[in-house]
Design a protein around this motif. Sequence first.
Motif, PDB file in Angstrom:
ATOM      1  N   ALA A  68       0.815  -1.217   0.000  1.00  0.00           N
ATOM      2  CA  ALA A  68       0.000   0.000   0.000  1.00  0.00           C
ATOM      3  C   ALA A  68       0.848   1.265   0.000  1.00  0.00           C
ATOM      4  O   ALA A  68       1.950   1.304   0.554  1.00  0.00           O
ATOM      5  CB  ALA A  68      -0.915  -0.003   1.213  1.00  0.00           C
ATOM      6  N   SER A  69       0.283   2.303  -0.604  1.00  0.00           N
ATOM      7  CA  SER A  69       0.872   3.646  -0.518  1.00  0.00           C
ATOM      8  C   SER A  69      -0.035   4.490   0.379  1.00  0.00           C
ATOM      9  O   SER A  69      -1.148   4.083   0.735  1.00  0.00           O
ATOM     10  CB  SER A  69       0.982   4.271  -1.907  1.00  0.00           C
ATOM     11  OG  SER A  69      -0.286   4.391  -2.512  1.00  0.00           O
ATOM     12  N   ASP A  70       0.415   5.665   0.730  1.00  0.00           N
ATOM     13  CA  ASP A  70      -0.349   6.511   1.654  1.00  0.00           C
ATOM     14  C   ASP A  70      -1.765   6.783   1.152  1.00  0.00           C
ATOM     15  O   ASP A  70      -2.716   6.816   1.936  1.00  0.00           O
ATOM     16  CB  ASP A  70       0.373   7.843   1.873  1.00  0.00           C
ATOM     17  CG  ASP A  70       1.596   7.703   2.777  1.00  0.00           C
ATOM     18  OD1 ASP A  70       1.691   6.673   3.475  1.00  0.00           O
ATOM     19  OD2 ASP A  70       2.439   8.612   2.766  1.00  0.00           O
ATOM     20  N   ARG A  71      -1.898   6.977  -0.146  1.00  0.00           N
ATOM     21  CA  ARG A  71      -3.220   7.322  -0.687  1.00  0.00           C
ATOM     22  C   ARG A  71      -4.226   6.176  -0.575  1.00  0.00           C
ATOM     23  O   ARG A  71      -5.423   6.389  -0.758  1.00  0.00           O
ATOM     24  CB  ARG A  71      -3.094   7.753  -2.141  1.00  0.00           C
ATOM     25  CG  ARG A  71      -2.669   6.649  -3.097  1.00  0.00           C
ATOM     26  CD  ARG A  71      -2.584   7.144  -4.538  1.00  0.00           C
ATOM     27  NE  ARG A  71      -2.187   6.102  -5.457  1.00  0.00           N
ATOM     28  CZ  ARG A  71      -0.946   5.790  -5.754  1.00  0.00           C
ATOM     29  NH1 ARG A  71       0.049   6.463  -5.172  1.00  0.00           N
ATOM     30  NH2 ARG A  71      -0.654   4.821  -6.606  1.00  0.00           N
ATOM     31  N   ASP A  72      -3.733   4.952  -0.294  1.00  0.00           N
ATOM     32  CA  ASP A  72      -4.633   3.804  -0.197  1.00  0.00           C
ATOM     33  C   ASP A  72      -5.395   3.745   1.127  1.00  0.00           C
ATOM     34  O   ASP A  72      -6.439   3.102   1.215  1.00  0.00           O
ATOM     35  CB  ASP A  72      -3.845   2.497  -0.355  1.00  0.00           C
ATOM     36  CG  ASP A  72      -3.301   2.313  -1.754  1.00  0.00           C
ATOM     37  OD1 ASP A  72      -4.060   2.537  -2.713  1.00  0.00           O
ATOM     38  OD2 ASP A  72      -2.112   1.956  -1.884  1.00  0.00           O
ATOM     39  N   PHE A  73      -4.872   4.410   2.157  1.00  0.00           N
ATOM     40  CA  PHE A  73      -5.390   4.134   3.492  1.00  0.00           C
ATOM     41  C   PHE A  73      -6.775   4.714   3.769  1.00  0.00           C
ATOM     42  O   PHE A  73      -7.556   4.114   4.517  1.00  0.00           O
ATOM     43  CB  PHE A  73      -4.377   4.561   4.554  1.00  0.00           C
ATOM     44  CG  PHE A  73      -3.290   3.542   4.724  1.00  0.00           C
ATOM     45  CD1 PHE A  73      -3.371   2.574   5.709  1.00  0.00           C
ATOM     46  CD2 PHE A  73      -2.198   3.513   3.860  1.00  0.00           C
ATOM     47  CE1 PHE A  73      -2.389   1.602   5.847  1.00  0.00           C
ATOM     48  CE2 PHE A  73      -1.212   2.556   3.981  1.00  0.00           C
ATOM     49  CZ  PHE A  73      -1.298   1.590   4.979  1.00  0.00           C
ATOM     50  N   ALA A  74      -7.108   5.813   3.168  1.00  0.00           N
ATOM     51  CA  ALA A  74      -8.461   6.350   3.381  1.00  0.00           C
ATOM     52  C   ALA A  74      -9.523   5.397   2.834  1.00  0.00           C
ATOM     53  O   ALA A  74     -10.447   4.997   3.568  1.00  0.00           O
ATOM     54  CB  ALA A  74      -8.584   7.736   2.754  1.00  0.00           C
ATOM     55  N   ARG A  77      -9.760   2.046   4.911  1.00  0.00           N
ATOM     56  CA  ARG A  77     -10.522   2.065   6.159  1.00  0.00           C
ATOM     57  C   ARG A  77     -11.975   1.682   5.901  1.00  0.00           C
ATOM     58  O   ARG A  77     -12.557   0.877   6.636  1.00  0.00           O
ATOM     59  CB  ARG A  77     -10.437   3.457   6.801  1.00  0.00           C
ATOM     60  CG  ARG A  77      -9.088   3.790   7.393  1.00  0.00           C
ATOM     61  CD  ARG A  77      -9.107   5.149   8.094  1.00  0.00           C
ATOM     62  NE  ARG A  77      -7.822   5.439   8.705  1.00  0.00           N
ATOM     63  CZ  ARG A  77      -6.821   6.044   8.084  1.00  0.00           C
ATOM     64  NH1 ARG A  77      -6.980   6.452   6.822  1.00  0.00           N
ATOM     65  NH2 ARG A  77      -5.675   6.261   8.704  1.00  0.00           N
ATOM     66  N   ASP A  95       1.296  -5.944   3.935  1.00  0.00           N
ATOM     67  CA  ASP A  95       1.864  -4.672   4.364  1.00  0.00           C
ATOM     68  C   ASP A  95       1.668  -4.459   5.868  1.00  0.00           C
ATOM     69  O   ASP A  95       0.551  -4.582   6.380  1.00  0.00           O
ATOM     70  CB  ASP A  95       1.169  -3.553   3.578  1.00  0.00           C
ATOM     71  CG  ASP A  95       1.781  -2.200   3.814  1.00  0.00           C
ATOM     72  OD1 ASP A  95       2.504  -1.730   2.927  1.00  0.00           O
ATOM     73  OD2 ASP A  95       1.524  -1.606   4.882  1.00  0.00           O
ATOM     74  N   GLY A  97       1.534  -1.748   7.565  1.00  0.00           N
ATOM     75  CA  GLY A  97       0.559  -0.689   7.812  1.00  0.00           C
ATOM     76  C   GLY A  97      -0.860  -1.170   7.667  1.00  0.00           C
ATOM     77  O   GLY A  97      -1.755  -0.806   8.452  1.00  0.00           O
ATOM     78  N   ARG A 189       0.672  -4.402  -7.062  1.00  0.00           N
ATOM     79  CA  ARG A 189      -0.614  -3.764  -6.754  1.00  0.00           C
ATOM     80  C   ARG A 189      -1.735  -4.438  -7.540  1.00  0.00           C
ATOM     81  O   ARG A 189      -2.775  -3.841  -7.814  1.00  0.00           O
ATOM     82  CB  ARG A 189      -0.552  -2.267  -7.048  1.00  0.00           C
ATOM     83  CG  ARG A 189       0.390  -1.526  -6.116  1.00  0.00           C
ATOM     84  CD  ARG A 189       0.444  -0.045  -6.421  1.00  0.00           C
ATOM     85  NE  ARG A 189      -0.874   0.572  -6.226  1.00  0.00           N
ATOM     86  CZ  ARG A 189      -1.361   0.950  -5.045  1.00  0.00           C
ATOM     87  NH1 ARG A 189      -0.658   0.751  -3.941  1.00  0.00           N
ATOM     88  NH2 ARG A 189      -2.546   1.507  -4.951  1.00  0.00           N
TER      89      ARG A 189
END
Length: 405
Positions: A68-74, A77, A95, A97, A189
């Motif tokens: 995952a990259s940061d933009r994936d986390f929203a 959730r 991952d 995270g 990915r």
Amino acid sequence: MAELLAPAGNRQKLDTAFHFGADAVYIGGGSFGLRAYAENFSPEEMADAVKFARSIGKKVYVTVNIFASDRDFAPLRDYIAFLKTVGVDAFIVTDPGVIGLCKKIAPEIELHLSTQANTTNLYSVKFWASQGVRRVNLARELSLDEVKEIKDAVGDGTEIEVFVHGAMCISYSGRCLLSSYLTDRDSNRGECVQACRWEYAIAEKSRRENPLTITEDDRGTYILNSKDMNMLAHIGKLLDAGVDSLKIEGRMKSEYYVGGAVNAYRRALNLYQTAGGKDFTVPAELINELEKISHRGYTPGLYFGRENSVCSDTSKPECGYKFIAQVLKYDEDKKAVKVEQRNRFRVGDKLEILSADENFNKTIKVQNMYDEQGNAVTDAKLVQQTLYIPCEYRLEKYDILRKAD
């Protein structure tokens, strides 16, 4: 007895896997898994599939195993929260995270570590267990002896899962960049185009117009192309090693592949249990079953060493039998089996039955057939046409008819 874990790229494959004896399936949604180009499950389909599996005592694991990259986390959730409401049995994760997010949102759902995490030693297994991971899918680079040593050390505290059948990535634990470099599709990915299956040639820099195909004949060379794993003949050794789950690869393959592979491994597991595990040998009939489904030559992977794993003569899969039709039901009034056509066949053809029961490997000769309107059909050449074939055997929904190719 170890769990038999099957791939399910869509609902029909899920139903086929359970019909032929899988204990659990692994599936993916439209995002966050490593098979972005599989059909995958919509939210509604996933909820219905989990409900169905639970009703028959089976399990569903969902892949959330991208890097995952940061933009994936929203969006992740929301997705994890949805999977929690659906009640899936486990998240398949890679991952750290993502693992932390799953623990925070849905701590009651089991975490299964993907092979993408390339877990190759006992200390890594213990580390992941300390992070709340219940099951670890070990790296395919391990030998059978190493698998056994790890399982002996962790005991019942951590479940051990291994791949036993299907396509193998030529790169270490699936960490490949070929697809990204050549097509801008990231295999890590879920967008792998299987560039390793392509034919390659080399050229000297100043003589690009005269490339050399690395070959011993005129078919090309596939130096990156792995054979398919097949551990059916050695299933007793895996069970004796204490493995908790035997995993079949293939979410993008057909219902016929899923049914054929699951059927062979399920029957072998049942025979092992009946024999009590002593001096167990898989019957030749079951070994031959896996020649009838799509494959690129077979290898036991790296369980017994690193030789004979590259398929250097072709990237095209071979298949001993054609998937002719899937059974929809047996019509008692018509004394005929209702099927959905998948490949062309004709009156006079002899078809073999792939079934989970005693009809396995019986044959029927197509004396006549007709469509839903009662019209006689002599040449079934319309894809997915519904047909009736008079049959003395009471076949079940999801049984498969096939023909020697």
